[in-house]
Design an enzyme around this catalytic site. Sequence first.
Site, PDB file in Angstrom:
ATOM      1  CD  GLU A 279      -3.176   0.560   2.136  1.00  0.00           C
ATOM      2  OE1 GLU A 279      -4.262   0.096   1.755  1.00  0.00           O
ATOM      3  OE2 GLU A 279      -2.897   0.744   3.335  1.00  0.00           O
ATOM      4  CD  GLU A 282      -2.771   0.926  -4.362  1.00  0.00           C
ATOM      5  OE1 GLU A 282      -3.778   1.051  -5.092  1.00  0.00           O
ATOM      6  OE2 GLU A 282      -2.752   0.210  -3.340  1.00  0.00           O
ATOM      7  CB  CYS A 306      -7.074  -2.797   6.380  1.00  0.00           C
ATOM      8  SG  CYS A 306      -5.422  -2.394   5.837  1.00  0.00           S
ATOM      9  CB  SER A 326      -5.484   0.658  -1.299  1.00  0.00           C
ATOM     10  OG  SER A 326      -4.486  -0.329  -1.468  1.00  0.00           O
ATOM     11  CE  LYS A 365     -10.547  -8.388   8.354  1.00  0.00           C
ATOM     12  NZ  LYS A 365      -9.738  -8.005   7.171  1.00  0.00           N
ATOM     13  CD  GLU A 368     -11.581  -9.288   3.735  1.00  0.00           C
ATOM     14  OE1 GLU A 368     -10.956  -8.369   3.177  1.00  0.00           O
ATOM     15  OE2 GLU A 368     -11.324  -9.682   4.892  1.00  0.00           O
ATOM     16  CD  GLU A 373     -14.775  -9.571  -5.193  1.00  0.00           C
ATOM     17  OE1 GLU A 373     -15.540  -8.659  -5.556  1.00  0.00           O
ATOM     18  OE2 GLU A 373     -14.999 -10.301  -4.208  1.00  0.00           O
ATOM     19  CB  CYS A 522      -9.362  -4.120  14.462  1.00  0.00           C
ATOM     20  SG  CYS A 522      -9.299  -3.987  12.662  1.00  0.00           S
TER      21      CYS A 522
END
Length: 594
Positions: A279, A282, A306, A326, A365, A368, A373, A522
């Site tokens: 990142e 990037e 994230c 990102s 999560k 996710e 993907e 988190c």
Amino acid sequence: MAVSLTIDHQSVSVPEGTTLLAAAARVNIRIPTLCTCEGVSSPGSCRVCLVEVQGSRTLQPACVTPAAEGMVVRTNSRLAREARRLSVELMLANHAWDCTLCVRNGTCELQSLAQQTGLTDVRFSIPPGELPVDQSTPGIIRDMNKCVLCRRCVAVCQEIQGVATLSPRARGFHTVIGAGLGGALSEAVCVQCGQCTAACPVGALYERDAIQDVWKALEDPSRHVVVQTAPAIRAALGECFGLPPGTLVTGKMVTALRRMGFAKIFDTNFTADLTIMEEGHELLQRLTRALVDHDPSVRLPLFTSCSPGWINFMEYFYPGLLPNLSSCKSPQQMFGALAKTWYAQRSGLDPKDVVVVSVMPCTAKKYECERPEMGSSGFKDVDHVLTTRELGRMIAEAGIDFLGLPDGEQDAPMGMSTGAADIFANTGGVMEAALRTVYEVVTGRELPTKQLHVEPVMGLQGLKEARLTLDGCLPRWSFLEGVTAAVAVAHGLSNARTVCDLVAQGRADYQFVEIMCCPGGCIGGGGQPRHTTPEIRAARMKAIYAEDEGRPIRKSHLNPAVAQVYQDFLGEPLGAVSHELLHTHYAPRIAAAR
């Protein structure tokens, strides 16, 4: 302006506007309540906090009644006690009674209130409805047969997250808390953050349990089961076993996981460091294209990627800003991709036999890891996700004396990490970790701040900003000489909305923005031990910063295991292999689209 009143014969002075509930707490008088949730407005719906106010014809709900000058309040009168007991009795009369099988058995606030109010019998017979249990999403399950209509989930979803998925429907005995237009949660605009599950006092909202799936994998001798643990877990897991919030239990957690049968105990921190490498480069690549190549297609600021709840939020509410996001996968998903490629190859394992289990503070999560993907390894990158709460239950189920465990250590190489990765748990942590590396890459010098911290982005303020002027840049980055980098950090999706609006309207000059879906980052995730108050968030954050400061290596680019994975496998940041495994793209979506 202060007001003075008397509560249970004790004199109290509080600021004007303070509720009776808060005023009583000032003198250590605990008034029971169910609908009140810290940080959001109380609907005053449960009527468990009724108190007697001298001169008032009726009992008053303490959670919404403001203290007034000269008030005389009794919280423990016979009338108040009986009214509270009746409120709880009526709730139980319209509530599923499968307590011994409920996920909240032993931690249910309704159970506690029944005991606290002295309730021993339910005189009313109001058959609870047989509503279908909504199991339509990977992260969250809704059982409205157990809902007590406290509306805490509604308040959190609307006020803190600004998503407004949940709302009351119908009236009287037919009232339910509906999702979206009243259908399944999968058909609604839900980001799967799980803050509703953290706020729910009963078993009406909870995470989809993966415990039995993990036990099954551990018991299969043909499977090589590895586990990764997110940085936020180590400062919260101890709460499941009675330890104070913010107690670091990293070593005990590792030992418990090893005794449960995991082949390797790894750390999501390893790929948090890797995320900073990808990142950070990037960001520098985008700045080069914007400032040197004058490429009009470059989108700044760069948003972090994230937090999966934040990604879901962007896809639903700000699809026009997706090019600013990102392309890096989250550390969880980077870990899974590498576990089934690099780790499997170097260990002589068939990747189809490798099972990756994640322990995360987040219900999103779970969502996710099911995204289409997330299979760039050729397999499902992450197989199962446990929340902190689930891991606590699993350790107890295994009969492990957690408090008596010796400290263990994570396995190399994917258990090696730095202090920069630790602070990913906190709001502002990803930004600080990135600045530690990017500043040093650009200038060749260490970030010139006290203990490497970036104080303006620390703490629990909802929206934080910082500016850092670059000087003495290395020749390759000379175009950045004298540039003042503007960065922003937001946590909680209502605050994220504020930042997104500024960027979308062209009223922000940021180059880099960190967004965390949950309040506090988190450490305040929807899968953490309940309840997460500002004080608990602060204690967990303090522990995470202490863990960082105690590390021998505190910058991601100095992690030797990360250097090794680039040398042996990935090549370089943003290279062809890392692009294939560690990066992805997201697309706009609408409700009912998966």
